[in-house]
Enzyme design. Structure first.
Site, mmCIF file in Angstrom:
data_model
loop_
_atom_site.group_PDB
_atom_site.id
_atom_site.type_symbol
_atom_site.label_atom_id
_atom_site.label_comp_id
_atom_site.label_asym_id
_atom_site.label_seq_id
_atom_site.Cartn_x
_atom_site.Cartn_y
_atom_site.Cartn_z
ATOM 1 N N LYS A 73 -4.393 -19.686 -10.284
ATOM 2 C CA LYS A 73 -3.166 -19.921 -11.052
ATOM 3 C C LYS A 73 -2.223 -20.963 -10.434
ATOM 4 O O LYS A 73 -1.535 -21.669 -11.153
ATOM 5 C CB LYS A 73 -2.409 -18.601 -11.255
ATOM 6 C CG LYS A 73 -3.104 -17.670 -12.222
ATOM 7 C CD LYS A 73 -2.281 -16.427 -12.467
ATOM 8 C CE LYS A 73 -3.043 -15.472 -13.356
ATOM 9 N NZ LYS A 73 -2.242 -14.303 -13.736
ATOM 10 N N ALA A 134 7.788 -9.889 -5.376
ATOM 11 C CA ALA A 134 8.045 -11.319 -5.576
ATOM 12 C C ALA A 134 6.744 -12.093 -5.394
ATOM 13 O O ALA A 134 6.734 -13.219 -4.936
ATOM 14 C CB ALA A 134 9.106 -11.799 -4.587
ATOM 15 N N LEU A 234 3.590 -3.132 -13.972
ATOM 16 C CA LEU A 234 2.649 -4.169 -14.400
ATOM 17 C C LEU A 234 1.204 -3.695 -14.207
ATOM 18 O O LEU A 234 0.272 -4.279 -14.743
ATOM 19 C CB LEU A 234 2.872 -5.480 -13.644
ATOM 20 C CG LEU A 234 4.283 -6.075 -13.648
ATOM 21 C CD1 LEU A 234 4.240 -7.521 -13.144
ATOM 22 C CD2 LEU A 234 4.932 -6.011 -15.020
HETATM 23 P P1 ATR Z 1 -0.150 -10.521 -7.829
HETATM 24 O O1 ATR Z 1 -0.690 -11.877 -8.200
HETATM 25 O O2 ATR Z 1 -0.951 -9.382 -8.396
HETATM 26 O O3 ATR Z 1 1.294 -10.391 -8.064
HETATM 27 P P2 ATR Z 1 0.431 -11.007 -5.058
HETATM 28 O O4 ATR Z 1 0.950 -12.356 -5.409
HETATM 29 O O5 ATR Z 1 -0.447 -10.868 -3.845
HETATM 30 O O6 ATR Z 1 -0.414 -10.373 -6.247
HETATM 31 O O7 ATR Z 1 1.698 -10.036 -4.917
HETATM 32 C C1 ATR Z 1 1.605 -8.703 -4.494
HETATM 33 C C2 ATR Z 1 3.008 -8.099 -4.416
HETATM 34 O O8 ATR Z 1 2.907 -6.722 -4.053
HETATM 35 C C3 ATR Z 1 3.900 -8.762 -3.378
HETATM 36 O O9 ATR Z 1 5.235 -8.711 -3.805
HETATM 37 C C4 ATR Z 1 3.666 -7.862 -2.169
HETATM 38 O O10 ATR Z 1 4.684 -7.877 -1.196
HETATM 39 P P3 ATR Z 1 4.594 -8.904 0.089
HETATM 40 O O11 ATR Z 1 5.088 -10.212 -0.430
HETATM 41 O O12 ATR Z 1 5.523 -8.320 1.077
HETATM 42 O O13 ATR Z 1 3.180 -8.905 0.532
HETATM 43 C C5 ATR Z 1 3.665 -6.525 -2.844
HETATM 44 N N1 ATR Z 1 3.079 -5.479 -2.020
HETATM 45 C C6 ATR Z 1 1.772 -5.265 -1.798
HETATM 46 N N2 ATR Z 1 1.605 -4.191 -0.970
HETATM 47 C C7 ATR Z 1 2.858 -3.739 -0.686
HETATM 48 C C8 ATR Z 1 3.367 -2.638 0.091
HETATM 49 N N3 ATR Z 1 2.558 -1.799 0.716
HETATM 50 N N4 ATR Z 1 4.702 -2.462 0.145
HETATM 51 C C9 ATR Z 1 5.547 -3.300 -0.511
HETATM 52 N N5 ATR Z 1 5.127 -4.349 -1.265
HETATM 53 C C10 ATR Z 1 3.802 -4.554 -1.351
#
Ligand code: ATR
Length: 289
Positions: A73, A134, A234
């Site tokens: 993307k 984010a 989501l």
């Molecule tokens: P996608 O394309 O599905 O959005 P991504 O861009 O990897 O996937 O985003 C994953 C999101 O989930 C991020 O906001 C991530 O937070 P970080 O930026 O701190 O990694 C969040 N996320 C994943 N595991 C998490 C956790 N255990 N606690 C808090 N946030 C989490």
């Protein structure tokens, strides 16, 4: 109506890795068939190394366009001629439209989310949203919500790379839209509770709670859930996340990410064909819970 592949059949495609699990081929091919459109949609597992040549080749093959999923993307933004305003802001493209060799990148993920809110019977325009996450998916929702007229959005993320990237996006949204967006550390539980208290909708855009880690939930203070709070996720696997279950038990109205998936596809379909997707039929056939 039976649909035959002919010498005139127009190609559309999904590029990603992996792609074999995707429901998009069924959703689009069934819609083409329903409307009698001479198009076909095929999924191709393409590595990042081959994205550029694949996009070029699809253009030379006069494909009408393609969808992009993980991990393409962001990178595809470099290979198109134009970006829609939302795609430019979020630096994310999930739909490319080929107009006689001119490629335009769009992002319909956020459009899909906003349509799913409407479909669930809610209006959040002019209201406040609390958004958890984010990353890629959250940023698409953030951009579209800001462009569509959500009044205020409080975004929460862990400090790190996405946090810093989000700050730049948020600065632009504050400059370029009428929405007031703020970014907070997810660890700030007091701020999180205060933000939700003032919000009409709480949206989880993180992967926390997704299969196979279904026990995850970022909300610890369950008192934040109220009757007049909408709680959306989501995530669509599982259909009901722990966040949704806890919120529902306390009277909040909830919905998952399934119709975001449907409506992002419907928006892409319309960009390619100029026709609305027959969403009621597609919902019944592929999205019944
Ligand atoms: P996608 O394309 O599905 O959005 P991504 O861009 O990897 O996937 O985003 C994953 C999101 O989930 C991020 O906001 C991530 O937070 P970080 O930026 O701190 O990694 C969040 N996320 C994943 N595991 C998490 C956790 N255990 N606690 C808090 N946030 C989490």
């Amino acid at each position: 109506m039976k649909k035959e592949i002919t010498g005139h059949t127009v190609l559309t495609a999904l590029l990603g890795s992996p792609v074999s699990h995707s429901i998009s081929p069924q959703m689009h091919n069934e819609s083409f068939r329903m409307l009698g459109l001479d198009y076909v949609y095929l999924a191709f597992d393409i590595s990042l190394d081959h994205l550029k040549t694949t996009i070029e080749t699809l253009k030379h093959m006069q494909a009408r366009g393609c969808n992009l999923t993980m991990p393409h993307k962001n990178l595809v933004c470099e290979y198109v001629d134009h970006l829609s305003p939302a795609a430019k802001l979020s630096h994310s493209v999930n739909t490319v439209v080929n107009d006689n060799g001119i490629l335009t990148g769009h992002t319909t993920d956020g459009i899909g989310y906003m349509k799913a809110v409407e479909d669930a019977g809610h209006s959040i325009i002019g209201k406040k949203m609390t958004l958890l996450g984010a990353g890629g998916a959250s940023s698409s929702v953030l951009v579209q919500a800001a462009l569509d007229g959500v009044k205020e959005i409080d975004v929460f993320n862990r400090r790190g790379e996405n946090f810093n990237k989000a700050q730049k996006l948020i600065d632009r949204l504050n400059q370029e839209t009428g929405c007031h967006v703020s970014l907070y550390d997810l660890e700030d539980e007091k701020q999180l509770s205060d933000s939700i208290q003032e919000s009409a909708i709480l949206t989880n855009g993180t992967s926390v709670g997704m299969h196979p880690n279904e026990d995850g939930c970022l909300i610890k203070n369950l008192d934040v859930f109220r009757n007049d709070l909408i709680v959306s996720d989501l995530i669509y696997n599982p259909r009901e996340t722990k966040l949704m279950r806890l919120a529902k038990e306390r009277g909040s109205q909830t919905f998952n990410g399934l119709y975001m998936l449907l409506y992002q596809g419907a928006a892409a379909f319309e960009l390619w064909t100029g026709h609305p997707m027959p969403v009621d039929h597609i919902k019944k056939r592929y999205f019944s819970e």
